[in-house]
Write an enzyme that holds these catalytic residues in place. Structure first.
Site, PDB file in Angstrom:
ATOM      1  CG  HIS A 171      -0.165  -0.121   2.405  1.00 34.57           C
ATOM      2  ND1 HIS A 171       0.161  -1.138   3.165  1.00 34.57           N
ATOM      3  CD2 HIS A 171       0.143   0.852   3.470  1.00 34.57           C
ATOM      4  CE1 HIS A 171       0.908  -1.012   4.318  1.00 34.57           C
ATOM      5  NE2 HIS A 171       0.821   0.311   4.346  1.00 34.57           N
ATOM      6  CG  ASN A 172       0.350   4.173   1.531  1.00 36.40           C
ATOM      7  OD1 ASN A 172      -1.024   4.460   0.976  1.00 36.40           O
ATOM      8  ND2 ASN A 172       0.017   4.575   2.610  1.00 36.40           N
TER       9      ASN A 172
END
Length: 366
Positions: free
Chosen positions: A259-260
């Site tokens: 994620h991210n």
């Protein structure tokens, strides 16, 4: 489909000699090539196979001579692998996906399907999805609400594209990849053992119970143009902001993007690469197979990491890395040389200790 030798040469931007009207229907290694296949002998070490096979035409290295081989035509290429890219494109028909929308596909009435798109059987397309023109979507694909896919995409069977994922043009996604699944993000009510170890580099005051609380993923995934995702790879959605993959980047099979993560343009991530959350990767980065990248670090433009490298700290632009933990490749080579010398060094040290002990013993008896 048959292709003429002169047509193939023109498509590759290469020169040919001999009978350009010869037609071939596929490619083969020289020793097993039939009369209707083009033999791939783009290096002198493969030339002997031309005597064993039945090919009438071949792709040869620049500087070779047609007269030296039992051939009627040849295409000469200065960069073999680049020529292979063009030739493989000529002969690859891609998956068989019938034009139009298969009757068994389930498509929400609000979805927008571009002109000329093909959608295979048992595919689901959710509310508000936008599919670009000439996209080809195979059987049993799931595309959740609000997702956007650009023009000329090719999505193979079993792919899962989750809600609000945005994808550019000419996207290729291989079977069973998952784009936009929730990130692996959890927290404990009190400071966890992992956090304590990070702060102290291994020391723990006490070991106590800890229970994980889920952090939900509110972001999405944004993928640029000309990106390819390998089979069984996963790209997690961001926690708040989007996980991003830049134009031209290629992911091999079994790649995990957390994620991210922000990945730049024209990167290449080989099989089983894992990138932990919130890491930023520059442009033209190449990560060899099984490379692991820690969370919350930065990898600069043009970094190359050899296979099984473990990157725990920031990597400056242009650095070539190898090993675990990652160091400059030339340093890692020296480390490996030193490790191989250790048994001999210990044996010499043991001999030296024995010599010293004998000298002391002899001195004591004088």
């Amino acid at each position: 489909m048959a292709h003429r030798i002169d047509t193939i040469a023109k498509a590759l931007g290469a020169r040919f000699e001999g009978d350009g009207a010869i037609c071939v229907t596929g490619a083969s290694e020289p020793a097993t090539a039939s009369a209707n296949q083009i033999a791939l002998a783009m290096d002198p070490k493969y030339a002997a196979g031309l005597q064993e096979g039945q090919a009438r035409a071949a792709m040869l290295w620049e500087g070779a001579s047609l007269a030296d081989f039992p051939l009627e035509a040849a295409i000469f290429v200065p960069r073999p692998r680049l020529a292979m890219a063009g030739l493989s494109r000529v002969f690859d028909p891609g998956p068989e996906i019938a034009p139009g929308i298969h009757p068994s596909a389930v498509i929400d009435p609000s979805a927008e399907i571009g002109e000329g798109a093909a959608i295979g059987p048992f595919t689901y397309i959710g509310r508000g999805v936008k599919i670009g023109p000439q996209a080809r979507i195979a059987a049993q694909v799931y595309i959740a609400e609000g997702a956007q896919i650009g023009a000329q995409a090719l999505i193979h069977s079993g792919v899962r594209i989750m809600a609000h994922v945005k994808i550019g043009d000419r996207f290729i996604c291989n079977p069973n990849a998952v784009l936009g699944g929730d990130g692996f993000s959890f927290v404990t009510p009190e400071k966890s053992g992992v956090e304590e170890i990070r702060d102290t580099v291994g020391k723990r005051a006490e070991i106590r119970e800890q229970h994980w609380t889920r952090i939900h993923s509110l972001g999405t995934v944004e993928i640029g143009h000309d990106v390819e995702i390998g089979a069984n790879s996963t790209v997690d959605r961001g926690t708040i902001r989007a996980t991003k993959i830049g134009n031209g980047t290629k992911l091999d099979n079994l790649v995990c993007v957390g994620h991210n993560v922000q990945i730049g343009e024209d990167c290449m991530l080989c099989g089983q690469v894992g990138i932990a959350g919130s890491t930023k990767i520059g442009n033209r980065v190449v990560l060899g197979g099984q490379t692991g990248v820690s969370d919350n670090i930065f990898i600069g433009d043009d970094v190359i990491a050899g296979g099984s490298t473990k990157i725990f700290t920031n990597a400056p632009a242009g650095r070539v890395l190898l090993g675990s933990p990652a160091v400059k490749m030339e340093t890692q080579v020296e480390i490996q040389k030193s490790l191989r010398r250790l048994p001999r060094l210990f044996a010499q040290f043991a001999d030296l200790r024995k010599t010293v002990a004998d000298l002391r013993e002899n001195k004591g008896t004088e």
